[in-house]
Enzyme design. Structure first.
Site, PDB file in Angstrom:
ATOM      1  N   GLU A 195       0.860  -1.195   0.000  1.00  0.00           N
ATOM      2  CA  GLU A 195       0.000   0.000   0.000  1.00  0.00           C
ATOM      3  C   GLU A 195       0.892   1.239   0.000  1.00  0.00           C
ATOM      4  OE1 GLU A 195      -2.627  -0.507   3.346  1.00  0.00           O
ATOM      5  OE2 GLU A 195      -3.623  -2.214   2.418  1.00  0.00           O
TER       6      GLU A 195
ATOM      7  N   HIS B 191      -8.902   9.226   3.642  1.00  0.00           N
ATOM      8  CA  HIS B 191      -8.526   8.150   2.721  1.00  0.00           C
ATOM      9  C   HIS B 191      -8.785   8.650   1.309  1.00  0.00           C
ATOM     10  CE1 HIS B 191      -8.158   4.331   0.733  1.00  0.00           C
ATOM     11  NE2 HIS B 191      -7.757   3.780   1.868  1.00  0.00           N
TER      12      HIS B 191
ATOM     13  N   ARG C 214      -0.433   8.656   9.418  1.00  0.00           N
ATOM     14  CA  ARG C 214      -0.283   7.208   9.640  1.00  0.00           C
ATOM     15  C   ARG C 214       0.049   6.473   8.344  1.00  0.00           C
ATOM     16  NH1 ARG C 214      -4.041   2.670   9.242  1.00  0.00           N
ATOM     17  NH2 ARG C 214      -5.509   4.189   8.419  1.00  0.00           N
TER      18      ARG C 214
HETATM   19  P1  FAD Z   1     -13.001   0.137  16.936  1.00  0.00           P
HETATM   20  O1  FAD Z   1     -12.736  -1.092  16.183  1.00  0.00           O
HETATM   21  O2  FAD Z   1     -13.594   1.253  16.198  1.00  0.00           O
HETATM   22  O3  FAD Z   1     -13.962  -0.209  18.161  1.00  0.00           O
HETATM   23  C1  FAD Z   1     -14.504   0.824  18.954  1.00  0.00           C
HETATM   24  C2  FAD Z   1     -15.397   0.209  20.007  1.00  0.00           C
HETATM   25  O4  FAD Z   1     -15.674   1.183  21.008  1.00  0.00           O
HETATM   26  C3  FAD Z   1     -16.750  -0.266  19.491  1.00  0.00           C
HETATM   27  O5  FAD Z   1     -17.030  -1.513  20.078  1.00  0.00           O
HETATM   28  C4  FAD Z   1     -17.726   0.769  20.040  1.00  0.00           C
HETATM   29  O6  FAD Z   1     -19.019   0.274  20.307  1.00  0.00           O
HETATM   30  C5  FAD Z   1     -17.041   1.118  21.344  1.00  0.00           C
HETATM   31  N1  FAD Z   1     -17.456   2.418  21.880  1.00  0.00           N
HETATM   32  C6  FAD Z   1     -17.191   3.646  21.391  1.00  0.00           C
HETATM   33  N2  FAD Z   1     -17.763   4.589  22.174  1.00  0.00           N
HETATM   34  C7  FAD Z   1     -18.390   3.936  23.170  1.00  0.00           C
HETATM   35  C8  FAD Z   1     -19.180   4.351  24.275  1.00  0.00           C
HETATM   36  N3  FAD Z   1     -19.452   5.638  24.524  1.00  0.00           N
HETATM   37  N4  FAD Z   1     -19.681   3.393  25.096  1.00  0.00           N
HETATM   38  C9  FAD Z   1     -19.451   2.082  24.870  1.00  0.00           C
HETATM   39  N5  FAD Z   1     -18.711   1.633  23.842  1.00  0.00           N
HETATM   40  C10 FAD Z   1     -18.199   2.548  23.000  1.00  0.00           C
HETATM   41  N6  FAD Z   1      -6.406  -0.099   9.637  1.00  0.00           N
HETATM   42  C11 FAD Z   1      -5.439  -0.966   9.249  1.00  0.00           C
HETATM   43  O7  FAD Z   1      -4.423  -1.129   9.941  1.00  0.00           O
HETATM   44  N7  FAD Z   1      -5.585  -1.696   8.114  1.00  0.00           N
HETATM   45  C12 FAD Z   1      -6.670  -1.577   7.306  1.00  0.00           C
HETATM   46  O8  FAD Z   1      -6.778  -2.272   6.301  1.00  0.00           O
HETATM   47  C13 FAD Z   1      -7.680  -0.650   7.681  1.00  0.00           C
HETATM   48  N8  FAD Z   1      -8.765  -0.467   6.899  1.00  0.00           N
HETATM   49  C14 FAD Z   1      -9.771   0.346   7.339  1.00  0.00           C
HETATM   50  C15 FAD Z   1     -10.932   0.452   6.584  1.00  0.00           C
HETATM   51  C16 FAD Z   1     -11.997   1.194   7.046  1.00  0.00           C
HETATM   52  C17 FAD Z   1     -13.239   1.308   6.215  1.00  0.00           C
HETATM   53  C18 FAD Z   1     -11.892   1.869   8.289  1.00  0.00           C
HETATM   54  C19 FAD Z   1     -13.034   2.678   8.811  1.00  0.00           C
HETATM   55  C20 FAD Z   1     -10.727   1.794   9.022  1.00  0.00           C
HETATM   56  C21 FAD Z   1      -9.662   1.036   8.570  1.00  0.00           C
HETATM   57  N9  FAD Z   1      -8.487   0.929   9.303  1.00  0.00           N
HETATM   58  C22 FAD Z   1      -7.511   0.056   8.894  1.00  0.00           C
HETATM   59  C23 FAD Z   1      -8.363   1.541  10.608  1.00  0.00           C
HETATM   60  C24 FAD Z   1      -8.659   0.488  11.691  1.00  0.00           C
HETATM   61  O9  FAD Z   1      -9.694  -0.351  11.241  1.00  0.00           O
HETATM   62  C25 FAD Z   1      -9.082   1.125  13.005  1.00  0.00           C
HETATM   63  O10 FAD Z   1      -8.176   2.127  13.364  1.00  0.00           O
HETATM   64  C26 FAD Z   1      -9.098   0.089  14.113  1.00  0.00           C
HETATM   65  O11 FAD Z   1      -9.883  -1.007  13.726  1.00  0.00           O
HETATM   66  C27 FAD Z   1      -9.642   0.701  15.388  1.00  0.00           C
HETATM   67  O12 FAD Z   1      -9.799  -0.318  16.333  1.00  0.00           O
HETATM   68  P2  FAD Z   1     -10.224   0.057  17.809  1.00  0.00           P
HETATM   69  O13 FAD Z   1     -10.233  -1.221  18.567  1.00  0.00           O
HETATM   70  O14 FAD Z   1      -9.381   1.149  18.309  1.00  0.00           O
HETATM   71  O15 FAD Z   1     -11.708   0.676  17.667  1.00  0.00           O
HETATM   72  C1  SIN Z   2      -7.182   0.468   3.081  1.00  0.00           C
HETATM   73  O1  SIN Z   2      -7.450  -0.714   2.977  1.00  0.00           O
HETATM   74  O2  SIN Z   2      -6.929   1.210   2.127  1.00  0.00           O
HETATM   75  C2  SIN Z   2      -7.155   1.050   4.436  1.00  0.00           C
HETATM   76  C3  SIN Z   2      -5.899   0.697   5.086  1.00  0.00           C
HETATM   77  C4  SIN Z   2      -5.684   1.526   6.301  1.00  0.00           C
HETATM   78  O3  SIN Z   2      -6.456   2.423   6.599  1.00  0.00           O
HETATM   79  O4  SIN Z   2      -4.690   1.261   6.982  1.00  0.00           O
END
Ligand code: FAD
Ligand code: SIN
Length: 539
Positions: A115, A243, A387
């Site tokens: 990527e 993105h 990032r």
């Molecule tokens: P999340 O997975 O967002 O989980 C947040 C949790 O907090 C949820 O369960 C929610 O319910 C809970 N929560 C929030 N507020 C509250 C509240 N007030 N009370 C109770 N619960 C709450 N990153 C990569 O490294 N590779 C990729 O390929 C990639 N692709 C992506 C594609 C997309 C479309 C998106 C949106 C992001 C992508 N990212 C990628 C980024 C990555 O997915 C996220 O940064 C990562 O998954 C975040 O994980 P997390 O555990 O921090 O939060």
């Molecule tokens: C993507 O798949 O392009 C997202 C990857 C990322 O946000 O790290």
């Protein structure tokens, strides 16, 4: 309710932390809260994959470290980058042991993708639904652990600190302590308090403050807003990653479908409306330049041509090759009448990732005692000003692991800060005096629209001082109106999320106003160059 360890969030960070704790201390209770159903997370939507040095013959820790530092544009914490890159491989092997499957090539080796900003093939993936596969494996593992209780549909409202015991707490208070949280339990419609020895915030990102985002509706920055209200430290909020290639669907609001960067990694080419491949005019790395550069180039092409999108060209891919790696994208495009083997895919940038957040140290500790943060809500120092793609799933696992080690140590060493007056019964119940049912939801929904619009138009990919000042003035008004509504209204997730997003928007604008330079994801036309003073701004 009382628990030994409290985890807020069921994405990759929260689930990994809970699994680790439960293995380390099967005799202790781990309670995990999530505000909607447990798999509705940013994690579930991750497409491209997780970066890791898995092919030592063609890659090295040094190269992954270097790529991360280059993307971060001078603001990464080098020590943290080294920790994440070196320890990340072990964490990847762990999630494979927990049942996550990544694609392999015909010789049985992991099929590694590439990527933007990566100098080697190092992205493990599960077709184009990597996050869904990781979330599945983690949730299945969680279900086998008897000492983990998952409570879904439980909205965390605020952190409990000594402020709730009647003590004055300011940003200068040296020993702020977290005793747990107040929650709106949507299963019972009651506001409850949950006391915990140690709490981890893993509440994810805040893409929903913008009109167009790849993030699902849960991404409202609740954790960051709660820590800010509790007077904890927040930093680097100006670095919002857009993105470059979200699918452009006229009329679609809320979450935009992502076209993963891995498509460009496999040869997809960006074209403007005249059909010209424009990235070579912006960067020698063309379509695989770091995200900030590609998103700005697209933004510029759109502004010059007065259009709302550009195109991604995949017509030269064979259908077999494309559907093998990107079946979900193929199906989604087909469902709206785009056959990627014949048609160009309309794409536009969308808010995607928050590089800043709750400031943590190398063990995931926040500035508030007994409170840890990991995943997208945390600012560890890994990403700096931008990032590197696919580094966030890696970061979340590394810091969930580190936070679990430190939490257990803290717990076992009995160094959990106990404020003199704290016993469960001393923490007051939630005070709902003087609040009534909302008279009309329009007061919330209209403010939400205004906030998203002003953040997108004034605090987007390209900023200037006048736009930031205007954004701040309008946010002030929205803040006042929303606080007044909050004081007199029975709390609901909609109202609390609006309140949290206004706080997060304020922090983004404030940090953007502080930074008198253009760096990484923060591009201000009033300061086109970088300053010599390289520092993170801490709120
Ligand atoms: P999340 O997975 O967002 O989980 C947040 C949790 O907090 C949820 O369960 C929610 O319910 C809970 N929560 C929030 N507020 C509250 C509240 N007030 N009370 C109770 N619960 C709450 N990153 C990569 O490294 N590779 C990729 O390929 C990639 N692709 C992506 C594609 C997309 C479309 C998106 C949106 C992001 C992508 N990212 C990628 C980024 C990555 O997915 C996220 O940064 C990562 O998954 C975040 O994980 P997390 O555990 O921090 O939060
Ligand atoms: C993507 O798949 O392009 C997202 C990857 C990322 O946000 O790290």
């Amino acid at each position: 309710m009382q628990t030994d360890f409290l985890v807020i969030g069921s994405g990759i960070a929260g689930l990994t932390y809970a699994l680790k704790l439960s293995a380390e201390r099967p005799d202790k209770t781990v309670t995990l809260l999530t505000k909607t159903q447990s798999d509705e997370t940013n994690t579930k939507y991750a497409q491209g994959g997780i970066a890791g040095v898995m092919d030592a013959d063609n890659d090295s820790f040094g190269r992954h470290i270097e790529d991360t530092l280059i993307a971060g544009d001078g603001l990464c914490d080098k020590e943290i980058v080294e920790i994440v890159v070196r320890e990340g491989v072990e964490r990847i092997r762990e999630i494979i042991d927990w049942g996550a499957e990544f694609d392999k090539d015909s010789s049985g080796d992991y099929a590694l993708g590439k990527e933007g900003g990566h100098s080697a093939f190092r992205i493990l993936h599960h077709k184009d639904v990597t996050g869904k596969e990781m979330e599945r494996a983690l949730l299945e593992a969680i279900r086998t652990r008897p000492n983990i209780q998952v409570i879904s549909h439980c909205f965390v409202l605020d952190l409990i600190t000594q402020h709730h015991l009647g003590y004055l707490v300011t940003k200068a208070t040296p020993d702020i302590v977290c005793f747990g949280v107040y929650v709106l339990n949507l299963n019972t419609s009651k506001i409850e308090k949950i006391l915990s020895s140690i709490t981890l915030l893993a509440t994810g990102g805040n893409g929903q403050v913008y009109r167009t985002t790849t993030n699902p509706s849960i991404a409202t920055g609740d954790g960051v807003a709660m820590v800010y209200r509790a007077k904890g430290r927040i930093e680097n909020m100006e670095f919002i990653q857009f993105h470059p290639t979200a699918l452009y669907e006229p009329g679609v609001r809320g979450q935009s479908f992502l076209i993963t960067e891995a498509v460009r990694g496999d040869g997809g080419i960006l074209r403007n409306l005249q059909g010209a491949a424009f990235m070579e005019r912006y960067d020698s790395r063309k379509d695989l330049a770091p995200r900030d550069i590609v998103a700005r180039a697209i933004d510029n092409e759109m502004k010059v041509a007065g259009t709302e999108h550009v195109f991604l060209d995949c017509r030269h891919f064979s259908k077999e090759k494309f559907t093998a790696h990107f079946p979900n994208i193929y199906e989604k495009c087909l469902s709206i009448g785009i056959d990627i083997t014949k048609d160009l895919i309309p794409v536009a940038p969308a808010a995607h990732y928050s590089c800043g957040g709750i400031k943590t140290d190398e063990w995931g500790k926040t500035s508030i005692n007994n409170l840890y943060a990991a995943g997208e809500c945390a600012s560890t120092g890994l990403h700096g000003a931008n990032r590197l793609a696919s580094n966030s799933l890696l970061e979340a696992m590394v810091f969930a692991h580190r936070a679990s080690l430190d939490s257990v140590k803290r717990f076992d060493d009995h160094i959990i800060s106990s404020f003199p007056a704290v016993l469960g019964s001393n923490v007051p119940d939630w005070n709902a005096a003087g609040t009534n049912a909302p008279r009309e939801m329009i007061l919330i929904t209209q403010s939400l629209k205004e906030m998203k619009l002003l953040m997108s138009d004034y605090v987007g990919i390209v900023r200037n001082n006048e736009r930031l000042d205007r954004a701040m003035k309008r946010l002030d008004l929205l803040y006042e109106e929303t606080e007044a509504l909050y004081q007199k209204t029975i709390v609901s997730p909609q109202l609390c999320e609006l309140r949290n997003m206004i706080t997060v928007s304020y922090l983004i604008v404030k940090c953007a106003q502080f930074r008198h330079e253009s760096r990484g994801l923060h591009y201000n036309t009033d300061y086109p160059g970088k300053s010599l003073l390289v520092q993170n701004i801490d709120l």
